[in-house]
Write a protein that holds these residues in place. Structure first.
Motif, PDB file in Angstrom:
ATOM      1  N   CYS A 182       0.813  -1.227   0.000  1.00 43.09           N
ATOM      2  CA  CYS A 182       0.000   0.000   0.000  1.00 43.09           C
ATOM      3  C   CYS A 182       0.843   1.272   0.000  1.00 43.09           C
ATOM      4  O   CYS A 182       0.397   2.305  -0.495  1.00 43.09           O
ATOM      5  N   VAL A 183       2.033   1.206   0.556  1.00 43.50           N
ATOM      6  CA  VAL A 183       2.898   2.389   0.617  1.00 43.50           C
ATOM      7  C   VAL A 183       3.383   2.758  -0.784  1.00 43.50           C
ATOM      8  O   VAL A 183       3.517   3.929  -1.123  1.00 43.50           O
ATOM      9  N   TYR A 184       3.599   1.752  -1.616  1.00 39.85           N
ATOM     10  CA  TYR A 184       4.114   1.967  -2.966  1.00 39.85           C
ATOM     11  C   TYR A 184       3.202   2.872  -3.781  1.00 39.85           C
ATOM     12  O   TYR A 184       3.656   3.768  -4.472  1.00 39.85           O
ATOM     13  N   GLN A 185       1.882   2.654  -3.719  1.00 42.84           N
ATOM     14  CA  GLN A 185       0.901   3.518  -4.382  1.00 42.84           C
ATOM     15  C   GLN A 185      -0.462   3.277  -3.760  1.00 42.84           C
ATOM     16  O   GLN A 185      -0.665   2.277  -3.090  1.00 42.84           O
ATOM     17  N   GLU A 186      -1.402   4.211  -3.987  1.00 41.45           N
ATOM     18  CA  GLU A 186      -2.755   4.056  -3.456  1.00 41.45           C
ATOM     19  C   GLU A 186      -3.375   2.781  -4.026  1.00 41.45           C
ATOM     20  O   GLU A 186      -3.196   2.473  -5.201  1.00 41.45           O
ATOM     21  N   ARG A 187      -4.108   2.075  -3.193  1.00 38.87           N
ATOM     22  CA  ARG A 187      -4.767   0.831  -3.623  1.00 38.87           C
ATOM     23  C   ARG A 187      -6.222   0.829  -3.165  1.00 38.87           C
ATOM     24  O   ARG A 187      -6.568   1.449  -2.164  1.00 38.87           O
ATOM     25  N   SER A 188      -7.035   0.087  -3.898  1.00 40.52           N
ATOM     26  CA  SER A 188      -8.412  -0.129  -3.441  1.00 40.52           C
ATOM     27  C   SER A 188      -8.410  -1.354  -2.533  1.00 40.52           C
ATOM     28  O   SER A 188      -7.482  -2.169  -2.573  1.00 40.52           O
ATOM     29  N   GLN A 189      -9.459  -1.481  -1.738  1.00 40.38           N
ATOM     30  CA  GLN A 189      -9.556  -2.647  -0.854  1.00 40.38           C
ATOM     31  C   GLN A 189      -9.522  -3.937  -1.663  1.00 40.38           C
ATOM     32  O   GLN A 189      -8.873  -4.904  -1.266  1.00 40.38           O
ATOM     33  N   GLN A 190     -10.204  -3.938  -2.816  1.00 40.09           N
ATOM     34  CA  GLN A 190     -10.263  -5.152  -3.623  1.00 40.09           C
ATOM     35  C   GLN A 190      -8.893  -5.524  -4.188  1.00 40.09           C
ATOM     36  O   GLN A 190      -8.557  -6.698  -4.253  1.00 40.09           O
ATOM     37  N   GLU A 191      -8.093  -4.531  -4.585  1.00 38.17           N
ATOM     38  CA  GLU A 191      -6.740  -4.815  -5.081  1.00 38.17           C
ATOM     39  C   GLU A 191      -5.906  -5.491  -3.990  1.00 38.17           C
ATOM     40  O   GLU A 191      -5.189  -6.459  -4.262  1.00 38.17           O
ATOM     41  N   VAL A 192      -6.004  -4.981  -2.772  1.00 38.32           N
ATOM     42  CA  VAL A 192      -5.246  -5.546  -1.650  1.00 38.32           C
ATOM     43  C   VAL A 192      -5.744  -6.951  -1.340  1.00 38.32           C
ATOM     44  O   VAL A 192      -4.951  -7.876  -1.143  1.00 38.32           O
ATOM     45  N   ARG A 193      -7.057  -7.108  -1.342  1.00 46.18           N
ATOM     46  CA  ARG A 193      -7.652  -8.431  -1.086  1.00 46.18           C
ATOM     47  C   ARG A 193      -7.156  -9.440  -2.129  1.00 46.18           C
ATOM     48  O   ARG A 193      -6.720 -10.545  -1.786  1.00 46.18           O
TER      49      ARG A 193
END
Length: 160
Positions: free
Chosen positions: A23-34
């Motif tokens: 997440c620090v690398y760039q903004e993410r959506s919850q679904q991308e992280v999931r």
């Protein structure tokens, strides 16, 4: 030879640290992280715990992600609002946040960008028939995600 087994991450702290770096690398959506955690083999019950911690610790913020995504796609790729909205829907961003993100696009900039891409496209068109030429420009702008009423307004008020 046996296929490589995916390593299951069952430790919440390891999954959290890995997700924080992601997440620090760039903004993410919850679904991308999931989705990324599924790829890493994070156990299902751990994923939701980690997502909650990321939100609490402000590593994940859907509103911030939506605004950054909309601004980036508009400024860098010159996408229209329809295409930006579709992209955010694919990332499963809530509709209310999509609306907020789209409101962040300045209408004067929006019209200027549309005018610029239509002018650039028109200079490369060989079509002489005015009707067909305008149709091709309309279709091009529509494929870039601009709304048909906005396209028609810009075309009506220009010499393309």
């Amino acid at each position: 030879m046996e296929p490589a087994k995916t390593v299951k991450i069952t430790d919440e702290n390891i999954a959290l640290a890995k997700a924080q770096r992601y997440c620090v690398y760039q903004e993410r959506s919850q679904q991308e992280v999931r989705n990324k955690m599924y790829e890493w083999g994070v156990a299902g019950r751990v994923i939701e715990i980690v997502i909650s911690r990321l939100i609490i610790e402000n590593f994940l913020n859907e509103e911030r992600f939506a605004k950054q995504y909309a601004r980036g796609k508009f400024n860098q790729k010159h996408w229209g609002k329809i295409k930006i909205k579709q992209g955010l829907k694919l990332k499963q961003v809530p509709d209310v946040l999509i609306k907020k993100a789209l409101l962040g696009i300045d209408m004067d900039d929006y019209l200027r960008v549309l005018q610029d891409i239509l002018t650039k496209k028109a200079s490369g068109l060989k079509e002489k028939d005015g009707y067909k030429r305008r149709y091709k420009l309309q279709q091009y702008a529509y494929s870039r995600g601009f709304e048909s009423d906005v396209i028609l307004d810009v075309l009506k008020n220009s010499e393309l």
